[in-house]
Design a protein around this motif. Structure first.
Motif, PDB file in Angstrom:
ATOM      1  N   GLY A 174     -41.064-128.763  -3.741  1.00 41.95           N
ATOM      2  CA  GLY A 174     -40.269-129.695  -2.960  1.00 41.95           C
ATOM      3  C   GLY A 174     -38.818-129.284  -2.908  1.00 41.95           C
ATOM      4  N   ARG A 175     -38.283-128.863  -4.038  1.00 38.67           N
ATOM      5  CA  ARG A 175     -36.897-128.404  -4.094  1.00 38.67           C
ATOM      6  C   ARG A 175     -36.721-127.113  -3.299  1.00 38.67           C
ATOM      7  NH1 ARG A 175     -35.274-127.608 -10.016  1.00 38.67           N
ATOM      8  NH2 ARG A 175     -36.653-125.803  -9.790  1.00 38.67           N
ATOM      9  N   LEU A 176     -37.713-126.243  -3.380  1.00 40.25           N
ATOM     10  CA  LEU A 176     -37.662-124.986  -2.642  1.00 40.25           C
ATOM     11  C   LEU A 176     -37.589-125.244  -1.138  1.00 40.25           C
ATOM     12  CD1 LEU A 176     -39.753-121.803  -3.298  1.00 40.25           C
ATOM     13  CD2 LEU A 176     -39.748-122.796  -1.022  1.00 40.25           C
ATOM     14  N   LEU A 177     -38.452-126.137  -0.654  1.00 39.88           N
ATOM     15  CA  LEU A 177     -38.492-126.430   0.777  1.00 39.88           C
ATOM     16  C   LEU A 177     -37.212-127.130   1.228  1.00 39.88           C
ATOM     17  CD1 LEU A 177     -40.227-126.217   3.301  1.00 39.88           C
ATOM     18  CD2 LEU A 177     -41.236-128.426   2.733  1.00 39.88           C
ATOM     19  N   ALA A 178     -36.713-128.040   0.414  1.00 41.25           N
ATOM     20  CA  ALA A 178     -35.471-128.741   0.760  1.00 41.25           C
ATOM     21  C   ALA A 178     -34.305-127.760   0.848  1.00 41.25           C
ATOM     22  CB  ALA A 178     -35.184-129.823  -0.275  1.00 41.25           C
ATOM     23  N   TYR A 179     -34.278-126.790  -0.047  1.00 36.21           N
ATOM     24  CA  TYR A 179     -33.223-125.775  -0.010  1.00 36.21           C
ATOM     25  C   TYR A 179     -33.281-124.989   1.289  1.00 36.21           C
ATOM     26  CZ  TYR A 179     -30.833-121.374  -1.038  1.00 36.21           C
ATOM     27  OH  TYR A 179     -30.021-120.268  -0.976  1.00 36.21           O
TER      28      TYR A 179
END
Length: 217
Positions: free
Chosen positions: A26-31
């Protein structure tokens, strides 16, 4: 020997030798979304239309039919300066809350109605910009057929190339992306090691490459 390595596979799962790294997807995609949004704002682009399967994976984590999408694009995504990407033509149920109906953007699906489909898609773009509440008419478009570019221009939109925006966004990696890259390299190295182990007189090139492809899969 290469065939027996696959038939008697007790080696290809790297996780059996090394623990899987922890990646916050989730953090990867948000970044990744933030990276592209930053590029859009710097270029004063209200909306980007993504068609390249690599871009769809980058922004919306779409993995299905990537090779097919390369040759016959059926899925595309809208990403405005506000909100999440809206994916058109997706089949993944997990992404259904972000999904919308897709227009046909290739001859295989549209046939002789490509120009009509392009005009409908251009209308979708105008309506989506209205949903965003913006009067910015600058739209970035990835590689597509000329009829779509013409239809967007006919609706009074300014069309620019999306590729520089996406490539500049992808230029700087996050910690999560680096973890994924290192794991992918380690998997490939395992496959290469098995290729080296199988090299001997009589082995075919196809058998050797199959070991690497099998390991990667």
């Amino acid at each position: 020997m290469p065939d027996s390595l696959i038939i008697n596979d007790d080696w290809s799962d790297l996780a059996a030798y090394h623990p899987l790294p922890e990646v916050n997807t989730g953090r990867l995609l948000a970044y990744r979304q933030r990276r592209l949004l930053d590029q859009m704002r710097q270029s004063n682009v209200a909306l980007v239309i993504l068609i390249n399967p690599v871009s769809l994976r980058y922004v919306a984590d779409l993995r299905s039919y990537m090779l097919y999408q390369t040759h016959i694009p059926t899925v595309y995504a809208f990403l405005g300066q506000e909100g999440e990407p809206i994916v058109h033509g997706i089949y993944d149920a997990e992404q259904s809350r972000l999904a919308r109906h897709a227009r046909s953007i290739n001859f295989f699906d549209a046939g002789d109605t490509m120009s009509d489909q392009a005009r409908l898609l251009a209308e979708d773009v105008v309506q989506y910009l209205a949903e965003l509440g913006t009067d910015n008419r600058r739209v970035a478009l990835e590689h597509s057929n000329p009829s779509l570019t013409q239809a967007l221009l006919q609706r009074g939109l300014e069309v620019v190339d999306a590729e520089p925006l996406v490539e500049r966004a992808r230029l700087i990696k996050s910690d999560d992306e680096l973890i994924c890259m290192r794991w992918s390299i380690a998997v490939a190295e395992l496959g290469i090691a098995k290729m080296e182990e199988a090299i001997r007189p009589g082995v075919s090139e196809s058998q050797l490459w199959a070991l690497l492809n099998y390991t990667n899969l």
